[in-house]
Write an enzyme that holds these catalytic residues in place. Structure first.
Site, PDB file in Angstrom:
ATOM      1  N   HIS A 155       0.810  -1.328  -0.063  1.00 58.80           N
ATOM      2  CA  HIS A 155       0.050  -0.130   0.088  1.00 58.80           C
ATOM      3  C   HIS A 155       0.778   1.316  -0.091  1.00 58.80           C
ATOM      4  O   HIS A 155       1.386   1.647   0.936  1.00 58.80           O
ATOM      5  CB  HIS A 155      -0.929  -0.105   1.243  1.00 58.80           C
ATOM      6  CG  HIS A 155      -1.974   0.979   1.315  1.00 58.80           C
ATOM      7  ND1 HIS A 155      -3.113   0.720   1.593  1.00 58.80           N
ATOM      8  CD2 HIS A 155      -2.012   2.500   0.857  1.00 58.80           C
ATOM      9  CE1 HIS A 155      -4.006   1.886   1.601  1.00 58.80           C
ATOM     10  NE2 HIS A 155      -3.182   2.953   1.116  1.00 58.80           N
ATOM     11  N   HIS A 202       1.661   5.303  -2.195  1.00 60.09           N
ATOM     12  CA  HIS A 202       0.890   6.262  -3.132  1.00 60.09           C
ATOM     13  C   HIS A 202       2.156   6.919  -3.852  1.00 60.09           C
ATOM     14  O   HIS A 202       2.987   7.643  -3.308  1.00 60.09           O
ATOM     15  CB  HIS A 202       0.051   7.386  -2.372  1.00 60.09           C
ATOM     16  CG  HIS A 202      -1.030   6.645  -1.782  1.00 60.09           C
ATOM     17  ND1 HIS A 202      -2.284   6.549  -2.593  1.00 60.09           N
ATOM     18  CD2 HIS A 202      -1.426   6.311  -0.618  1.00 60.09           C
ATOM     19  CE1 HIS A 202      -3.220   6.145  -1.764  1.00 60.09           C
ATOM     20  NE2 HIS A 202      -2.491   5.779  -0.381  1.00 60.09           N
ATOM     21  N   LEU A 203       2.243   6.708  -5.206  1.00 59.37           N
ATOM     22  CA  LEU A 203       3.421   7.300  -5.803  1.00 59.37           C
ATOM     23  C   LEU A 203       3.025   8.615  -6.699  1.00 59.37           C
ATOM     24  O   LEU A 203       3.858   9.200  -7.037  1.00 59.37           O
ATOM     25  CB  LEU A 203       3.981   6.264  -7.008  1.00 59.37           C
ATOM     26  CG  LEU A 203       4.510   4.891  -6.273  1.00 59.37           C
ATOM     27  CD1 LEU A 203       4.948   4.026  -7.469  1.00 59.37           C
ATOM     28  CD2 LEU A 203       5.680   5.236  -5.373  1.00 59.37           C
ATOM     29  N   ARG A 204       1.635   8.918  -6.643  1.00 59.63           N
ATOM     30  CA  ARG A 204       1.298  10.283  -7.259  1.00 59.63           C
ATOM     31  C   ARG A 204       1.574  10.450  -8.649  1.00 59.63           C
ATOM     32  O   ARG A 204       1.293  11.659  -9.139  1.00 59.63           O
ATOM     33  CB  ARG A 204       1.981  11.415  -6.431  1.00 59.63           C
ATOM     34  CG  ARG A 204       2.008  11.002  -4.815  1.00 59.63           C
ATOM     35  CD  ARG A 204       0.549  11.225  -4.154  1.00 59.63           C
ATOM     36  NE  ARG A 204       0.488  11.519  -2.956  1.00 59.63           N
ATOM     37  CZ  ARG A 204      -0.551  11.191  -2.233  1.00 59.63           C
ATOM     38  NH1 ARG A 204      -1.583  10.368  -2.676  1.00 59.63           N
ATOM     39  NH2 ARG A 204      -0.477  11.249  -0.770  1.00 59.63           N
ATOM     40  N   ASN A 250      -5.273   6.152  -7.126  1.00 61.17           N
ATOM     41  CA  ASN A 250      -5.595   7.479  -6.831  1.00 61.17           C
ATOM     42  C   ASN A 250      -4.658   8.545  -7.665  1.00 61.17           C
ATOM     43  O   ASN A 250      -3.998   9.547  -7.025  1.00 61.17           O
ATOM     44  CB  ASN A 250      -5.934   7.789  -5.514  1.00 61.17           C
ATOM     45  CG  ASN A 250      -4.567   7.852  -4.610  1.00 61.17           C
ATOM     46  OD1 ASN A 250      -3.699   7.063  -4.877  1.00 61.17           O
ATOM     47  ND2 ASN A 250      -4.805   8.673  -3.531  1.00 61.17           N
ATOM     48  N   HIS A 284      -5.601  -0.800   5.993  1.00 55.77           N
ATOM     49  CA  HIS A 284      -5.253   0.269   7.155  1.00 55.77           C
ATOM     50  C   HIS A 284      -6.070   0.288   7.980  1.00 55.77           C
ATOM     51  O   HIS A 284      -7.042   1.340   8.524  1.00 55.77           O
ATOM     52  CB  HIS A 284      -4.927   1.654   6.717  1.00 55.77           C
ATOM     53  CG  HIS A 284      -5.729   2.189   5.621  1.00 55.77           C
ATOM     54  ND1 HIS A 284      -7.166   2.528   5.749  1.00 55.77           N
ATOM     55  CD2 HIS A 284      -5.384   2.940   4.396  1.00 55.77           C
ATOM     56  CE1 HIS A 284      -7.775   3.171   4.574  1.00 55.77           C
ATOM     57  NE2 HIS A 284      -6.630   3.373   4.061  1.00 55.77           N
ATOM     58  N   ASP A 304       1.105   2.552   3.794  1.00 62.49           N
ATOM     59  CA  ASP A 304       0.036   3.663   3.335  1.00 62.49           C
ATOM     60  C   ASP A 304       0.970   5.105   2.927  1.00 62.49           C
ATOM     61  O   ASP A 304       0.593   6.218   3.384  1.00 62.49           O
ATOM     62  CB  ASP A 304      -1.044   3.952   4.197  1.00 62.49           C
ATOM     63  CG  ASP A 304      -2.291   4.671   3.653  1.00 62.49           C
ATOM     64  OD1 ASP A 304      -1.872   5.304   2.515  1.00 62.49           O
ATOM     65  OD2 ASP A 304      -3.079   5.357   4.210  1.00 62.49           O
ATOM     66  N   GLY A 312      -2.541  12.165   5.429  1.00 60.01           N
ATOM     67  CA  GLY A 312      -1.474  11.086   4.872  1.00 60.01           C
ATOM     68  C   GLY A 312      -0.092  11.447   5.246  1.00 60.01           C
ATOM     69  O   GLY A 312       0.307  12.733   5.504  1.00 60.01           O
TER      70      GLY A 312
HETATM   71 ZN   LIG Z   1      -6.777   4.721   2.299  1.00 56.96          ZN
END
Ligand SMILES: [Zn+2]
Length: 429
Positions: A60, A62-64, A94, A232, A305, A324
């Site tokens: 999990h 986030h690489l954006r 996302n 999470h 996360d 985050g």
């Molecule tokens: Zn989440």
């Protein structure tokens, strides 16, 4: 044949730390043991008695990219992962645009391969545009290579959409990874609902906004037979529900983040958004339930996360800052220092929750273990010396962490992917 020899390391062998070398041939593990030797032209690294583990797996992050490259890119986020000992990471969808068609999914995978310092598994969104209205074409996404599905960042509000998605995913035995959140019940909260929220005068997010949606989705998983994975998990009641569902034989798994294991809302010093994430830090009782759930096997694995944001965005207080914190570069050291050094759980358990467990939950081939014939994905940690967490040493663009200045054991020393050195502390000293 190209050989690399890792000499003078230590490895956990039947619960004990023991001297170990690793021999790598053409990117694969050729031997693990003591007093190994290699060809004259082999590359040899002296590991100086440091800890060898399988390359860690983070399911999990986030690489954006694309869409938010001011926060992170595939290049910086994957280097951050390498710096944390992670060799396989799963990147959430996302993004702008999200990868909800085979064309976009292929393009995203190509970007991941081109810029990734580690192996990146790309999530497909569950719904078109991550809008929660209509499931993606699961068959087409599966044919395009998608194996993990999540609308993470948002809960899917409409139960019938979850039902349709799970029916499709069950056909292919694919997991739905759920950011469980009922928006009505969450009620615009920016911090856990409770005494801390009251004291700070901030709108609280009640625990039932998570737990109620998990209850609903467990029922749908039971009806469809789909693999329901809760991202999470953060409340005591969520964990109790998952424990009960597992006892009933429902196909449910879940992950917990390092920060929900390490902190509670009472640890938030003031209106500092470095402590703001979703789900929020809960009560001490919930934090303790996360730890207990991990120890008794209700919680399957640990995932960071990792959620980078710019300093400017995170310096606006709880009301105006995005959710985050970053996690890739601190997870192992923080958990090792707080929980393994203090005898709350074992090094074997920690390594498994960060490698073997996600491998088993998501049926990942070629990741999360250190055995002859496997790709040489290897992490090396210094568990004997303390270092200080300094965000200006992060590879991530995001410096948003509440753990600034923490003194920790377990800094990463070297990380190998397919036998290739992708992080080396000596380069940064
Ligand atoms: Zn989440």
């Amino acid at each position: 044949m190209s050989q690399t020899l890792l000499k003078n390391g230590r490895r956990v062998v039947t619960g004990q730390l023991a001297a170990s070398d690793v021999l790598i041939e053409d990117g694969k593990i050729a031997a693990v043991g003591t007093n190994l030797s290699a060809n004259d032209d082999a590359t040899v690294y002296d590991l100086d008695n440091n800890l060898i583990t399988p390359g860690l797996v983070d399911i999990h992050v986030h690489l954006r990219e694309p869409g938010y490259t001011n926060k992170e890119t595939i290049a910086t986020g994957s280097r951050a992962a390498a710096h944390g000992g992670f060799t396989t990471i799963a990147a959430m969808a996302n993004l702008k645009p999200t990868c909800d068609t085979p064309e976009r999914f292929h393009a995203q995978e190509a970007r991941n391969v081109k810029d990734g310092a580690v192996k990146i598994i790309q999530y497909s969104p569950v719904t078109k545009g991550r809008a929660g209205q209509k499931p993606v074409d699961v068959a087409a996404q599966y044919a395009a290579g998608a194996r993990l599905f999540s609308d993470d960042g948002a809960g899917i509000q409409d139960a019938s959409v979850v039902y349709q998605a799970m029916q499709q995913l069950a056909k292919y035995d694919l997991p739905i990874c759920d950011h469980a959140q009922d928006n009505q019940l969450a009620n615009g909260g920016v911090i856990n609902d409770g005494s801390v929220a009251k004291k700070m005068g901030l709108p609280g997010m009640p625990k039932i906004s998570e737990t109620a949606q998990i209850a609903r989705n467990i029922v749908i998983a039971q009806a469809t037979g789909a693999h329901y994975h809760v991202c999470h998990v953060s409340t005591k009641e969520s964990i109790e529900l998952i424990r009960h569902a597992k006892q009933l034989g429902i196909n449910v798994t879940c992950e917990v983040t390092p920060h929900h294991l390490l902190l509670a809302d009472a640890d938030i010093p003031d209106d500092d958004a470095e402590y703001k994430m979703n789900p929020p830090l809960r009560s001490r009782e919930d934090q303790e339930a996360c730890l207990a759930g991990l120890l008794d096997g209700t919680i399957d694995c640990i995932a960071t996360d990792h959620a980078p944001h710019t300093d400017a965005e995170k310096h606006r207080g709880f009301l105006a800052s995005p959710n985050g914190i970053v996690g890739s570069e601190t997870a192992f050291a923080l958990l090792y220092t707080r929980y393994v050094k203090n005898g709350i759980f074992t090094l074997v358990e920690l390594i498994d929750w960060l490698s073997g467990a996600p491998k088993r939950v998501f049926k990942l081939e070629d990741a999360g273990q250190l055995a002859v014939g496997d790709p040489a994905d290897i992490a090396v940690f210094d568990i004997d010396h303390q270092t200080t967490i300094k965000p200006d040493q992060f590879f991530s663009k995001g410096h948003n962490t509440p753990f600034v200045g923490d003194r920790v054991y377990g800094a990463s020393v070297k990380t190998f992917v397919d036998g290739k050195l992708v992080y080396d502390r000596e380069d940064t000293e």
